[in-house]
Design a protein around this motif. Sequence first.
Motif, PDB file in Angstrom:
ATOM      1  N   SER A  60       0.473   3.991 -15.187  1.00  0.00           N
ATOM      2  CA  SER A  60       0.640   2.636 -14.643  1.00  0.00           C
ATOM      3  C   SER A  60      -0.071   1.625 -15.527  1.00  0.00           C
ATOM      4  O   SER A  60      -0.935   1.950 -16.324  1.00  0.00           O
TER       5      SER A  60
ATOM      6  N   THR B 192      -3.939  -6.548  -6.940  1.00  0.00           N
ATOM      7  CA  THR B 192      -5.194  -6.706  -6.218  1.00  0.00           C
ATOM      8  C   THR B 192      -5.530  -8.182  -6.025  1.00  0.00           C
ATOM      9  O   THR B 192      -5.929  -8.611  -4.938  1.00  0.00           O
TER      10      THR B 192
ATOM     11  N   TYR C 134       0.833  -1.200   0.000  1.00  0.00           N
ATOM     12  CA  TYR C 134       0.000   0.000   0.000  1.00  0.00           C
ATOM     13  C   TYR C 134       0.873   1.258   0.000  1.00  0.00           C
ATOM     14  O   TYR C 134       0.644   2.193  -0.779  1.00  0.00           O
TER      15      TYR C 134
ATOM     16  N   LEU D  54      -5.635   0.098  -0.379  1.00  0.00           N
ATOM     17  CA  LEU D  54      -5.030  -0.101  -1.691  1.00  0.00           C
ATOM     18  C   LEU D  54      -6.112  -0.168  -2.771  1.00  0.00           C
ATOM     19  O   LEU D  54      -5.967   0.423  -3.855  1.00  0.00           O
ATOM     20  N   LEU D  55      -7.193  -0.877  -2.490  1.00  0.00           N
ATOM     21  CA  LEU D  55      -8.304  -0.939  -3.432  1.00  0.00           C
ATOM     22  C   LEU D  55      -8.875   0.451  -3.696  1.00  0.00           C
ATOM     23  O   LEU D  55      -9.212   0.799  -4.838  1.00  0.00           O
TER      24      LEU D  55
ATOM     25  N   PRO E 289      -2.687  -1.218 -16.102  1.00  0.00           N
ATOM     26  CA  PRO E 289      -3.901  -1.756 -15.477  1.00  0.00           C
ATOM     27  C   PRO E 289      -3.784  -3.240 -15.149  1.00  0.00           C
ATOM     28  O   PRO E 289      -4.293  -3.689 -14.129  1.00  0.00           O
TER      29      PRO E 289
ATOM     30  N   LEU F 281       2.620   2.140  -3.336  1.00  0.00           N
ATOM     31  CA  LEU F 281       1.731   2.744  -4.323  1.00  0.00           C
ATOM     32  C   LEU F 281       1.395   4.184  -3.944  1.00  0.00           C
ATOM     33  O   LEU F 281       1.433   5.085  -4.784  1.00  0.00           O
TER      34      LEU F 281
ATOM     35  N   ARG G 186      -1.890  -3.607 -11.927  1.00  0.00           N
ATOM     36  CA  ARG G 186      -2.709  -3.268 -10.765  1.00  0.00           C
ATOM     37  C   ARG G 186      -3.676  -4.403 -10.458  1.00  0.00           C
ATOM     38  O   ARG G 186      -3.930  -4.733  -9.297  1.00  0.00           O
ATOM     39  N   SER G 187      -4.204  -5.019 -11.507  1.00  0.00           N
ATOM     40  CA  SER G 187      -5.126  -6.136 -11.315  1.00  0.00           C
ATOM     41  C   SER G 187      -4.435  -7.315 -10.655  1.00  0.00           C
ATOM     42  O   SER G 187      -5.001  -7.972  -9.770  1.00  0.00           O
TER      43      SER G 187
ATOM     44  N   ILE H 166      -6.624   2.330  -6.059  1.00  0.00           N
ATOM     45  CA  ILE H 166      -6.732   1.810  -7.413  1.00  0.00           C
ATOM     46  C   ILE H 166      -8.018   2.290  -8.085  1.00  0.00           C
ATOM     47  O   ILE H 166      -8.039   2.619  -9.275  1.00  0.00           O
ATOM     48  N   GLN H 167      -9.089   2.346  -7.311  1.00  0.00           N
ATOM     49  CA  GLN H 167     -10.381   2.695  -7.875  1.00  0.00           C
ATOM     50  C   GLN H 167     -10.584   4.199  -8.038  1.00  0.00           C
ATOM     51  O   GLN H 167     -11.315   4.635  -8.930  1.00  0.00           O
TER      52      GLN H 167
END
Length: 329
Positions: A238, A247, A137, A226-227, A240, A140, A243-244, A230-231
């Motif tokens: 970055s 997660t 976390y 962290l979610l 995607p 990021l 990031r996926s 990202i959202q």
Amino acid sequence: MSEGNESVCLNGSVLDLDWFGTLEDIDVSADGSPVLRLLICLVYCAVCAAGLLGNLLVLFFLRGKQERRKSRVNFFVLNLAVTDLQFVLVLPFWAADTAMDFSWPFGDVMCRIVLSVTVMNMYASVFFLTAMSVTRYWSLASALENRTVFRRRCSAKWISAVIWTLATLATAPTSVFSSVTNVTGEKLCLLRFPGGQYWLAVYHIQKIVVGFVLPMCVVSVSYFMLLRIIQTRSMKTSNPKRRSRVTKSITIVMLSFFLCWMPNHAVTLWSVLVKLNAAHWDKSYYIVHTYVFPLTVCLAHTNSCLNPIIYCLMRKEFRDKLRGLIHGR
């Protein structure tokens, strides 16, 4: 039976001896116990083999300083592999103890060493898992806000040293109060607390709170934060897909940790409530503690062979290295 409270050690967890004297009042067949012991031994052997292979691969992949310097997470993964490797090396001792109906054949010194290493693995593993979640976390968040100064000061080596120190301190009661004692003609590896069942209850509470509740709360908060980043944050530069993957990996980490350890801590909490007279000792408690509890211990310790799979084999760079190793490249 000695005046102090005594408990049989079952791979870092304890089975109370102070209630065995009342078993004659409850008609429960123990015909399945040899089968259960055989099942536990097979599980320990499988976990030992898988854990040795997985964690040795992690150490092999992270053997270079350059790999460890790529990120703090890699350094934590290395330490996690070390502590999990220590644990799987003591599993053969617990398998032999289980096969011999918990009659400890290795002496008092090995009782203290093996039990202490087992309990330390629980604390160190969960502490490193927590540190890795917070690090992911913070990495990021720092990348978005350019907090490079703090990132340099926050050394992974210092954090790891603190984690090992905390794990050692948390394991101290186990090292002090474990010993081999003769009980009804059998030599058992026991935890003996001079203050009676309440000290044993405190010991259990420490394991539940420090080894599960607090880390789970920190990991959960880090994951949800962290979610949220990202959202809600715009991260045009970055990837995607990356990031996926982050997660997904954190989700699997949380689920594996929770599912592996929650049943064991739930039964342990029930035991604490019985010791404090907040719950009744009955037939259901005996059945769960005799037949279900050993299986929850097996489930908890499978986490030691899941960790290298989660943190390495799920990452493309390590999968590529594994393919190269298999194909001789």
